[in-house]
Design an enzyme around this catalytic site. Structure first.
Site, PDB file in Angstrom:
ATOM      1  N   LEU A  18     -20.502  35.659 123.408  1.00  0.00           N
ATOM      2  CA  LEU A  18     -21.847  36.109 123.810  1.00  0.00           C
ATOM      3  C   LEU A  18     -21.751  37.410 124.594  1.00  0.00           C
ATOM      4  CD1 LEU A  18     -23.140  32.705 125.229  1.00  0.00           C
ATOM      5  CD2 LEU A  18     -23.664  33.685 122.985  1.00  0.00           C
ATOM      6  N   ASP A  60     -16.109  32.059 124.568  1.00  0.00           N
ATOM      7  CA  ASP A  60     -16.268  32.585 125.934  1.00  0.00           C
ATOM      8  C   ASP A  60     -15.464  31.804 126.976  1.00  0.00           C
ATOM      9  OD1 ASP A  60     -18.335  34.793 125.869  1.00  0.00           O
ATOM     10  OD2 ASP A  60     -19.364  33.257 124.727  1.00  0.00           O
ATOM     11  N   GLU A  65     -14.720  30.429 135.252  1.00  0.00           N
ATOM     12  CA  GLU A  65     -15.495  30.238 136.492  1.00  0.00           C
ATOM     13  C   GLU A  65     -16.809  29.507 136.235  1.00  0.00           C
ATOM     14  OE1 GLU A  65     -16.436  33.053 140.124  1.00  0.00           O
ATOM     15  OE2 GLU A  65     -17.556  33.673 138.369  1.00  0.00           O
ATOM     16  N   ASP A  66     -17.365  29.693 135.037  1.00  0.00           N
ATOM     17  CA  ASP A  66     -18.680  29.102 134.780  1.00  0.00           C
ATOM     18  C   ASP A  66     -18.647  27.586 134.643  1.00  0.00           C
ATOM     19  OD1 ASP A  66     -20.198  31.459 134.855  1.00  0.00           O
ATOM     20  OD2 ASP A  66     -19.387  32.041 132.912  1.00  0.00           O
ATOM     21  N   HIS A 161     -25.577  37.082 136.130  1.00  0.00           N
ATOM     22  CA  HIS A 161     -25.233  35.978 137.023  1.00  0.00           C
ATOM     23  C   HIS A 161     -25.373  36.493 138.467  1.00  0.00           C
ATOM     24  CE1 HIS A 161     -22.402  33.831 133.957  1.00  0.00           C
ATOM     25  NE2 HIS A 161     -23.434  33.035 134.174  1.00  0.00           N
ATOM     26  N   CYS A 248     -15.214  35.931 136.942  1.00  0.00           N
ATOM     27  CA  CYS A 248     -15.449  35.028 135.796  1.00  0.00           C
ATOM     28  C   CYS A 248     -14.153  34.466 135.216  1.00  0.00           C
ATOM     29  CB  CYS A 248     -16.183  35.759 134.679  1.00  0.00           C
ATOM     30  SG  CYS A 248     -17.576  36.736 135.174  1.00  0.00           S
TER      31      CYS A 248
END
Ligand code: GLY
Length: 253
Positions: A18, A60, A65-66, A161, A248
């Site tokens: 993405l 991705d 981190e997400d 973010h 990230c």
């Protein structure tokens, strides 16, 4: 002090992940090289680096981190807001079990990306973005407050973010860009202000004795150095193309 970080190798599907940027398709070989340099930089900061193998199914997933929010005593597994990324959290749950006995979960209809969570000492700021909804932010706030942390929900205006536009260095210093420069929620912090042409540098990470920053942002680098921090610069071009920043690429705890 951080002792441990978790990173994940980019898969070749990474180039099809993405993005909202218009910087072109990433070069996979370069991304691997930049990721390797990231691991070396973290090692230089004195942390143990757990390197997860790549997942082709999740383009991705190098942006680990997400998938979670980690505190010294418990972990929260997130519920990533992009459909193509949601399964990443399940994989990370199995990894986090090696490190934590106490694991909490963000549950649907709540969504939350770890990139929307910034810790400043015992206070967490939770962004509401295209990925993190109010329900997810509320769930995390309740979890944190039940463990005596403070939590503030920050609806985002423009940033992808929360941590795309703000980082915490320690000693009450934040690095802030765009909508966070004059934001009332962050007025009590001393600000290193990032100019619009260097906005990508607002996402940087303090890891023990160093601040790791993206390469090529001389004005912000100087301000961070002048504030008393040693910096390590890394070329992040292939991650910037996919909306990814330095924070990230790792979970730090
Ligand atoms: N490419 C990173 C993300 O969209 O989450």
């Amino acid at each position: 002090m951080f002792k441990q970080v978790i990173v994940k190798k980019p898969a070749s599907s990474y180039v099809n992940g993405l993005t909202t940027s218009e910087l072109g398709k990433p070069d996979y070989e370069k991304a691997l090289e930049q990721h390797e340099n990231y691991i070396q930089a973290l090692a230089k900061c004195g942390v143990e680096v757990k390197i997860l193998s790549k997942s082709e199914d999740f383009p991705d997933s190098t942006f680990v981190e997400d998938t979670g929010v980690l505190t010294p005593t418990f972990a929260v597994i997130s519920n990533p807001g992009a459909d193509s990324r949601n399964g990443e959290a399940k994989d990370m749950n199995n990894v986090i079990k090696e490190f934590y006995d106490d694991i909490r979960y963000i549950k649907a209809p709540g969504t939350l990306d770890g990139g929307d969570v910034l810790q400043i000492e015992d206070h967490f700021y939770i962004g509401i973005s295209d990925r993190t909804n109010e329900e997810g932010a509320d769930q995390l706030k309740k979890i944190l407050e039940s463990s005596d942390y403070k939590a503030t929900i920050v609806p985002l205006k423009k940033f992808f973010h929360l941590k795309t536009g703000i980082s915490y260095l320690g000693n009450n210093h934040i690095v802030a860009a765009g909508e966070f420069i004059d934001h009332p929620d962050f007025e009590q912090y001393e600000k290193i202000i990032v100019s619009p042409d260097e906005e990508y540098c607002a996402n940087c990470i303090r890891v023990n004795d160093y601040v790791i920053i993206p390469k090529g942002f001389e004005k912000t680098k100087k301000k961070i150095n002048d504030a008393g921090y040693h910096t390590i610069e890394l070329n992040m071009s292939e991650f910037q193309k996919q909306d990814g920043g330095l924070s990230c690429l790792s979970l730090r705890f």
